[in-house]
Write a protein that holds these residues in place. Structure first.
Motif, mmCIF file in Angstrom:
data_model
loop_
_atom_site.group_PDB
_atom_site.id
_atom_site.type_symbol
_atom_site.label_atom_id
_atom_site.label_comp_id
_atom_site.label_asym_id
_atom_site.label_seq_id
_atom_site.Cartn_x
_atom_site.Cartn_y
_atom_site.Cartn_z
ATOM 1 N N ALA A 12 0.830 -1.356 -0.142
ATOM 2 C CA ALA A 12 -0.024 0.077 -0.071
ATOM 3 C C ALA A 12 0.883 1.097 0.068
ATOM 4 N N GLU A 13 0.375 2.283 -0.377
ATOM 5 C CA GLU A 13 1.074 3.604 -0.408
ATOM 6 C C GLU A 13 0.248 4.712 0.238
ATOM 7 N N MET A 14 1.261 5.509 0.940
ATOM 8 C CA MET A 14 0.681 6.618 1.746
ATOM 9 C C MET A 14 0.460 7.790 1.066
ATOM 10 N N SER A 15 -0.851 8.421 1.518
ATOM 11 C CA SER A 15 -1.091 9.751 0.810
ATOM 12 C C SER A 15 -1.817 10.566 1.817
ATOM 13 N N GLY A 63 1.572 18.028 -3.686
ATOM 14 C CA GLY A 63 2.256 19.023 -4.296
ATOM 15 C C GLY A 63 1.835 20.479 -4.028
ATOM 16 N N VAL A 64 0.728 20.601 -3.413
ATOM 17 C CA VAL A 64 -0.092 21.982 -3.074
ATOM 18 C C VAL A 64 0.120 22.507 -1.975
ATOM 19 N N PRO A 65 0.878 23.370 -1.365
ATOM 20 C CA PRO A 65 1.138 23.545 0.284
ATOM 21 C C PRO A 65 -0.357 24.249 0.711
ATOM 22 N N PRO A 73 13.778 19.798 4.578
ATOM 23 C CA PRO A 73 13.709 19.936 3.047
ATOM 24 C C PRO A 73 12.623 19.115 2.681
ATOM 25 N N LEU A 74 12.025 18.146 3.245
ATOM 26 C CA LEU A 74 10.860 17.549 2.556
ATOM 27 C C LEU A 74 9.647 18.102 2.467
ATOM 28 N N PHE A 75 9.477 19.110 3.035
ATOM 29 C CA PHE A 75 8.447 20.327 2.756
ATOM 30 C C PHE A 75 8.435 20.983 1.297
ATOM 31 N N GLU A 76 9.942 21.423 1.062
ATOM 32 C CA GLU A 76 9.998 21.870 -0.183
ATOM 33 C C GLU A 76 9.815 20.461 -1.298
ATOM 34 N N GLN A 77 10.554 19.410 -1.039
ATOM 35 C CA GLN A 77 10.718 18.374 -2.038
ATOM 36 C C GLN A 77 9.169 17.655 -2.281
ATOM 37 N N ALA A 78 8.232 17.738 -1.269
ATOM 38 C CA ALA A 78 6.966 17.247 -1.432
ATOM 39 C C ALA A 78 6.194 18.250 -2.501
ATOM 40 N N THR A 79 6.341 19.663 -2.185
ATOM 41 C CA THR A 79 5.924 20.734 -3.121
ATOM 42 C C THR A 79 6.425 20.508 -4.528
ATOM 43 N N TYR A 105 3.625 14.702 -0.459
ATOM 44 C CA TYR A 105 2.596 15.143 0.583
ATOM 45 C C TYR A 105 3.514 15.291 1.970
ATOM 46 N N PHE A 106 2.824 16.227 2.929
ATOM 47 C CA PHE A 106 3.719 16.582 4.065
ATOM 48 C C PHE A 106 2.940 17.128 5.188
ATOM 49 N N PHE A 107 3.167 16.938 6.333
ATOM 50 C CA PHE A 107 2.305 17.216 7.247
ATOM 51 C C PHE A 107 3.051 17.102 8.503
#
Length: 244
Positions: A58-61, A98-100, A127-133, A138-140
């Motif tokens: 399974a893959e997380m989102s 990809g959308v903050p 840096p994962l915030f920018e990479q996710a964007t 996804y990032f939280f």
């Protein structure tokens, strides 16, 4: 830039009952199928009963807004980020495909899913915030619980059902206490369990479910929104694992 603590909804405070301590379990997955599902295991650490949810194939989102319980691709869903009590916005930085959606930094725990790789950690800046964007990921952010094997203690007091997402020896899994526990006891139990890194997920009565190998859905929390007993904030977010 300095960030102020963002006011958020907090969970009901209920006393728990002690249970008998058991030997901890082995995290190595026992998998013999290629169909996505969630492996469910129970253990007790420091007298705290803990249920583990280990996703397979399974893959997380992430998702904002009400989940579709009829979506058969979902093998695990639980509320992710907190919602601000003052304006209904998301607490902490949040990136959705990809959308903050939010930029707050009041909580140092983070979870990212980028190109199918899930990372759980604790840092003021990542840096994962920018990479996710940049890469449609996804990032939280949430409360930190364990940082490199060390428990992190948080300010919220009282006891409630606690949930989190953990990394142990490279295996990503979710946990839930089966009794009401304090933040600090929960963090200590995860560290003693052998977790390398862990951050919080919304606990208490927040609704979610996991689908096991046989296709049976195991619900947790209370589905008040679907029953019409309360209105779900529009920015309620979920961590979702779907079959690949």
């Amino acid at each position: 830039m300095l960030y102020e603590e963002e006011p958020a909804y907090f969970e009901p405070l209920i006393e728990s009952e002690p249970l008998i301590k058991r030997q901890q379990i082995n995290i190595v997955p026992n998998d013999s199928t290629t169909i996505g599902y969630t492996e469910i295991r129970d253990t007790i650490i420091n007298d705290i009963p803990i249920r583990m949810y280990i996703p397979h194939h399974a893959e997380m989102s992430l998702q904002i807004g009400r989940m579709n319980r009829q979506d058969t691709t979902i093998v695990y869903a639980a509320q992710a980020a907190d919602v601000r009590a003052d304006n209904g916005g998301i607490v902490g930085a949040f990136v959705l495909k990809g959308v903050p959606k939010a930029w707050g930094l009041s909580k140092k725990g983070y979870c990212a899913s980028i190109d199918g790789k899930v990372t759980v950690g604790v840092a003021d800046n990542s840096p994962l915030f920018e990479q996710a964007t940049e890469r449609g990921g996804y990032f939280f952010r949430q409360y930190p619980l364990v940082d490199n094997g060390t428990p992190i203690f948080n300010e919220p007091k009282g006891k409630a059902i606690r949930r989190g997402i953990c990394d142990m020896d490279g295996v990503i899994f979710m946990v839930e206490t089966l009794a009401k526990e304090s933040f600090n006891d929960f963090a200590q139990a995860l560290a003693d369990m052998g977790t390398d890194n862990a951050i919080y997920l919304v606990g208490s009565t927040a609704y979610g479910w996991a689908v096991d190998r046989e296709g049976i859905a195991h619900e947790f929390g209370y589905d008040d929104c679907y029953a019409g007993r309360r209105r779900m904030p529009k920015n309620t977010s979920y961590i979702v694992w779907r079959r690949k």
